[in-house]
Design a protein around this motif. Structure first.
Motif, PDB file in Angstrom:
ATOM      1  N   LYS A  24       6.296 -46.492  12.169  1.00  0.00           N
ATOM      2  CA  LYS A  24       5.011 -47.046  12.610  1.00  0.00           C
ATOM      3  C   LYS A  24       4.024 -47.176  11.456  1.00  0.00           C
ATOM      4  CE  LYS A  24       2.353 -44.430  15.160  1.00  0.00           C
ATOM      5  NZ  LYS A  24       1.812 -43.709  16.347  1.00  0.00           N
ATOM      6  N   LEU A  25       4.045 -46.220  10.537  1.00  0.00           N
ATOM      7  CA  LEU A  25       3.135 -46.242   9.382  1.00  0.00           C
ATOM      8  C   LEU A  25       3.838 -46.635   8.097  1.00  0.00           C
ATOM      9  CD1 LEU A  25       1.050 -43.003  10.089  1.00  0.00           C
ATOM     10  CD2 LEU A  25       0.550 -45.366  10.752  1.00  0.00           C
ATOM     11  N   GLY A  26       5.040 -47.194   8.232  1.00  0.00           N
ATOM     12  CA  GLY A  26       5.797 -47.616   7.061  1.00  0.00           C
ATOM     13  C   GLY A  26       7.151 -46.952   7.019  1.00  0.00           C
ATOM     14  N   SER A  27       7.991 -47.444   6.126  1.00  0.00           N
ATOM     15  CA  SER A  27       9.328 -46.869   5.959  1.00  0.00           C
ATOM     16  C   SER A  27       9.416 -46.223   4.577  1.00  0.00           C
ATOM     17  CB  SER A  27      10.396 -47.952   6.144  1.00  0.00           C
ATOM     18  OG  SER A  27      10.260 -49.008   5.192  1.00  0.00           O
ATOM     19  N   VAL A  28       9.792 -46.980   3.565  1.00  0.00           N
ATOM     20  CA  VAL A  28       9.898 -46.402   2.222  1.00  0.00           C
ATOM     21  C   VAL A  28       8.524 -46.132   1.593  1.00  0.00           C
ATOM     22  CG1 VAL A  28      12.159 -47.425   1.775  1.00  0.00           C
ATOM     23  CG2 VAL A  28      10.082 -48.678   1.130  1.00  0.00           C
ATOM     24  N   THR A  29       7.451 -46.659   2.194  1.00  0.00           N
ATOM     25  CA  THR A  29       6.102 -46.386   1.681  1.00  0.00           C
ATOM     26  C   THR A  29       5.332 -45.434   2.587  1.00  0.00           C
ATOM     27  OG1 THR A  29       5.051 -48.253   2.802  1.00  0.00           O
ATOM     28  CG2 THR A  29       6.052 -48.685   0.643  1.00  0.00           C
ATOM     29  N   HIS A  30       5.978 -44.890   3.598  1.00  0.00           N
ATOM     30  CA  HIS A  30       5.338 -43.988   4.554  1.00  0.00           C
ATOM     31  C   HIS A  30       4.771 -42.756   3.830  1.00  0.00           C
ATOM     32  CE1 HIS A  30       4.800 -41.479   8.129  1.00  0.00           C
ATOM     33  NE2 HIS A  30       5.109 -42.526   8.891  1.00  0.00           N
ATOM     34  N   ASN A  64      21.874 -57.181   5.560  1.00  0.00           N
ATOM     35  CA  ASN A  64      20.429 -57.092   5.766  1.00  0.00           C
ATOM     36  C   ASN A  64      20.078 -55.746   6.366  1.00  0.00           C
ATOM     37  OD1 ASN A  64      19.037 -60.160   5.694  1.00  0.00           O
ATOM     38  ND2 ASN A  64      21.255 -60.105   5.935  1.00  0.00           N
ATOM     39  N   SER A  65      19.183 -55.047   5.717  1.00  0.00           N
ATOM     40  CA  SER A  65      18.769 -53.734   6.195  1.00  0.00           C
ATOM     41  C   SER A  65      17.689 -53.873   7.265  1.00  0.00           C
ATOM     42  CB  SER A  65      18.242 -52.894   5.034  1.00  0.00           C
ATOM     43  OG  SER A  65      17.132 -53.554   4.427  1.00  0.00           O
ATOM     44  N   ASN A  66      17.475 -52.785   8.008  1.00  0.00           N
ATOM     45  CA  ASN A  66      16.464 -52.797   9.059  1.00  0.00           C
ATOM     46  C   ASN A  66      15.722 -51.463   9.033  1.00  0.00           C
ATOM     47  OD1 ASN A  66      15.116 -52.418  11.580  1.00  0.00           O
ATOM     48  ND2 ASN A  66      16.389 -53.977  12.523  1.00  0.00           N
ATOM     49  N   VAL A  67      14.536 -51.481   8.449  1.00  0.00           N
ATOM     50  CA  VAL A  67      13.676 -50.292   8.458  1.00  0.00           C
ATOM     51  C   VAL A  67      12.346 -50.652   9.115  1.00  0.00           C
ATOM     52  CG1 VAL A  67      14.709 -49.020   6.546  1.00  0.00           C
ATOM     53  CG2 VAL A  67      13.066 -50.831   6.049  1.00  0.00           C
ATOM     54  N   PHE A  68      12.441 -51.386  10.235  1.00  0.00           N
ATOM     55  CA  PHE A  68      11.231 -51.798  10.936  1.00  0.00           C
ATOM     56  C   PHE A  68      11.332 -51.650  12.443  1.00  0.00           C
ATOM     57  CE2 PHE A  68      13.815 -55.540   9.867  1.00  0.00           C
ATOM     58  CZ  PHE A  68      14.037 -56.115  11.109  1.00  0.00           C
ATOM     59  N   GLN A  69      12.484 -51.251  12.966  1.00  0.00           N
ATOM     60  CA  GLN A  69      12.632 -51.148  14.417  1.00  0.00           C
ATOM     61  C   GLN A  69      12.896 -49.711  14.856  1.00  0.00           C
ATOM     62  OE1 GLN A  69      15.542 -54.233  15.510  1.00  0.00           O
ATOM     63  NE2 GLN A  69      13.872 -55.263  16.559  1.00  0.00           N
ATOM     64  N   ASP A  70      12.122 -48.797  14.346  1.00  0.00           N
ATOM     65  CA  ASP A  70      12.245 -47.399  14.708  1.00  0.00           C
ATOM     66  C   ASP A  70      10.834 -46.816  14.811  1.00  0.00           C
ATOM     67  OD1 ASP A  70      12.549 -44.404  14.203  1.00  0.00           O
ATOM     68  OD2 ASP A  70      14.649 -44.999  14.290  1.00  0.00           O
ATOM     69  N   ASP A  71      10.620 -45.983  15.809  1.00  0.00           N
ATOM     70  CA  ASP A  71       9.285 -45.411  16.000  1.00  0.00           C
ATOM     71  C   ASP A  71       8.783 -44.663  14.772  1.00  0.00           C
ATOM     72  OD1 ASP A  71       9.078 -46.416  18.555  1.00  0.00           O
ATOM     73  OD2 ASP A  71       9.663 -44.559  19.565  1.00  0.00           O
ATOM     74  N   ASP A  72       9.707 -44.083  14.008  1.00  0.00           N
ATOM     75  CA  ASP A  72       9.302 -43.348  12.812  1.00  0.00           C
ATOM     76  C   ASP A  72       8.621 -44.243  11.778  1.00  0.00           C
ATOM     77  OD1 ASP A  72      10.161 -40.904  13.729  1.00  0.00           O
ATOM     78  OD2 ASP A  72      12.097 -40.980  12.709  1.00  0.00           O
ATOM     79  N   ASP A 104       4.783 -39.770   4.804  1.00  0.00           N
ATOM     80  CA  ASP A 104       5.621 -38.598   5.076  1.00  0.00           C
ATOM     81  C   ASP A 104       6.944 -38.717   4.310  1.00  0.00           C
ATOM     82  OD1 ASP A 104       7.257 -36.587   6.059  1.00  0.00           O
ATOM     83  OD2 ASP A 104       6.661 -36.894   8.149  1.00  0.00           O
ATOM     84  N   PRO A 105       7.244 -37.795   3.412  1.00  0.00           N
ATOM     85  CA  PRO A 105       8.489 -37.891   2.641  1.00  0.00           C
ATOM     86  C   PRO A 105       9.745 -37.841   3.512  1.00  0.00           C
ATOM     87  CG  PRO A 105       7.398 -35.781   2.241  1.00  0.00           C
ATOM     88  CD  PRO A 105       6.437 -36.630   2.990  1.00  0.00           C
ATOM     89  N   ALA A 106       9.673 -37.202   4.678  1.00  0.00           N
ATOM     90  CA  ALA A 106      10.844 -37.153   5.557  1.00  0.00           C
ATOM     91  C   ALA A 106      11.172 -38.540   6.103  1.00  0.00           C
ATOM     92  CB  ALA A 106      10.589 -36.175   6.706  1.00  0.00           C
ATOM     93  N   VAL A 107      10.152 -39.308   6.440  1.00  0.00           N
ATOM     94  CA  VAL A 107      10.372 -40.681   6.922  1.00  0.00           C
ATOM     95  C   VAL A 107      10.892 -41.548   5.780  1.00  0.00           C
ATOM     96  CG1 VAL A 107       9.291 -42.722   7.913  1.00  0.00           C
ATOM     97  CG2 VAL A 107       8.637 -40.452   8.725  1.00  0.00           C
ATOM     98  N   ARG A 108      10.328 -41.359   4.601  1.00  0.00           N
ATOM     99  CA  ARG A 108      10.809 -42.133   3.451  1.00  0.00           C
ATOM    100  C   ARG A 108      12.284 -41.833   3.185  1.00  0.00           C
ATOM    101  NH1 ARG A 108       5.921 -40.311   1.042  1.00  0.00           N
ATOM    102  NH2 ARG A 108       7.004 -39.177  -0.625  1.00  0.00           N
TER     103      ARG A 108
END
Length: 386
Positions: A102-108, A92-100, A110-114
């Motif tokens: 806040k506005l999304g992970s793979v849909t953010h 199970n992946s976790n792309v929801f418990q990091d301050d980066d 900012d391409p750097a966050v994605r």
């Protein structure tokens, strides 16, 4: 299927995957409640999972959550599990418990966050390679809180791009399971809010992408068994996250709120061939106020009972009633199976598997609960993302 030997054979072959995080401390948004004897490492979680399997014989795999279960040597962790009669299951992946995020992970936007989120998902596939796991579970908290905050369609494009990159990285015997959740934590839009969205992305990706149905991730009144039947028909039902909820995604013990619903779901699974088609039956629960291991044992038993009742439905009688438009007769066939006390049948199954017919009593008498309380002193308990 209604003959007892066939029902017993199906029950003996059933497997329910337990989640590593259910053995750790958990709670509400307001408080995480610590319990004595809670595991302090992934290895100790596996020790507890081995107890569940020992007393049920139908819980042979354990799902991991990264980074909560991060170790230096995943091959060694897989061997540790094997030595205890277990295998490592879904990653199970976790792309929801990091301050980066806040506005999304793979849909953010900012391409750097994605890129950071995608790198984590690809890392999870690397871990699958090391553990021998075949399933990658993806759940995204991505969404927006306000109208106009971001471009809804563009976020779907970003999601599709990330999923495609992960899909291309999968091995021949690996698959991705895309989970959905109709709200929380986003308030205005959720990027994967329902089975249709998950199905649309999986359909475009190909046969190694399937939908994971979390039984708590639906609006009140949603007919989950319809979703199950349709996804089975389309060969896109990959897994369940079994739990129960009284209002929203409470992650209570499966069958706690509505055991009749669980029976209806399992009937559609049986009817659609889901018991033998590779559908993964996983628990996704947080045991906040109850002891962990007994709660997981009871959850496994709840799944077994619902499955047994589903297997006892008289398919011929049901089909005959349906063909003739006998509405009450058809409903009565289902109710007869649901109202059957299957506990004696399951006790026989367990005895034939060489275990105690009463797993809860057997665990209580094993001394394991007292042992872990006395031995697991000091260190950092697992739980709450730790």
């Amino acid at each position: 299927m209604s003959d007892v030997p066939a029902v017993k054979a199906a029950l003996k072959s059933q497997a329910v995957e337990t989640p590593s995080w259910a053995y750790g401390n958990s709670g509400t948004r307001f408080k995480v409640f610590a319990q004595p004897g809670v595991p302090r490492s992934p290895q100790e979680k596996l020790d507890d999972a081995a107890q569940v399997h020992a007393f049920t014989k139908v819980a042979p795999t354990v799902a991991l959550h990264i980074p909560w279960d991060r170790v230096e040597d995943y091959g060694a962790l897989a061997k540790y599990a094997e030595e205890r009669g277990l295998k490592l299951g879904a990653i199970n992946s976790n792309v929801f418990q990091d301050d980066d995020y806040k506005l999304g992970s793979v849909t953010h936007p900012d391409p750097a966050v994605r890129r950071k989120a995608l790198d984590h998902l690809l890392e999870c596939v690397d871990i699958m390679d090391a553990t021998g796991s075949s399933d990658l579970k993806l759940w995204f908290s991505d969404g927006t809180n306000y109208p106009g905050q971001d471009d809804i369609a563009a976020r779907q494009d970003r999601l599709a791009e990330a999923l495609s990159a992960v899909y291309d990285r999968l091995g021949d015997d690996q698959r991705m399971l895309l989970e959905y959740k109709f709200f929380e934590p986003a308030f205005y839009t959720t990027d994967v809010p329902d089975w249709g969205t998950a199905y649309a992305h999986c359909l475009k990706l190909g046969p190694k992408a399937q939908v994971c149905v979390d039984t708590g991730h639906h609006a009140p009144g949603t007919n989950i068994e319809f979703i199950v039947a349709l996804l089975l028909r389309e060969k896109k039902l990959g897994a369940f996250d079994f739990n129960s909820r009284f209002y929203a995604d409470d992650d209570l013990m499966v069958g706690a709120a509505d055991p009749f619903q669980l029976f209806r779901i399992m009937y559609e699974v049986v009817r659609g061939g889901g018991l033998t088609s590779g559908v993964a039956f996983m628990l996704d629960q947080c045991h906040n106020i109850e002891p962990k291991i007994p709660a997981i044992i009871r959850s496994v038993m709840n799944v077994q009972e619902a499955t047994a009742k589903a297997l006892l439905v008289d398919g011929d009688a049901l089909a005959a009633a349906q063909r003739t438009g006998d509405v009450l007769g058809a409903n009565a066939v289902l109710m007869d199976a649901y109202n059957t006390d299957v506990r004696p049948l399951l006790a026989e199954v367990r005895e034939e598997l060489g275990i105690d017919p009463d797993p809860m009593a057997a665990y209580r008498g094993s001394g394991w609960a007292e042992r872990i309380v006395s031995e697991r002193v000091g260190g950092q308990q697992a739980g709450g993302g730790a």
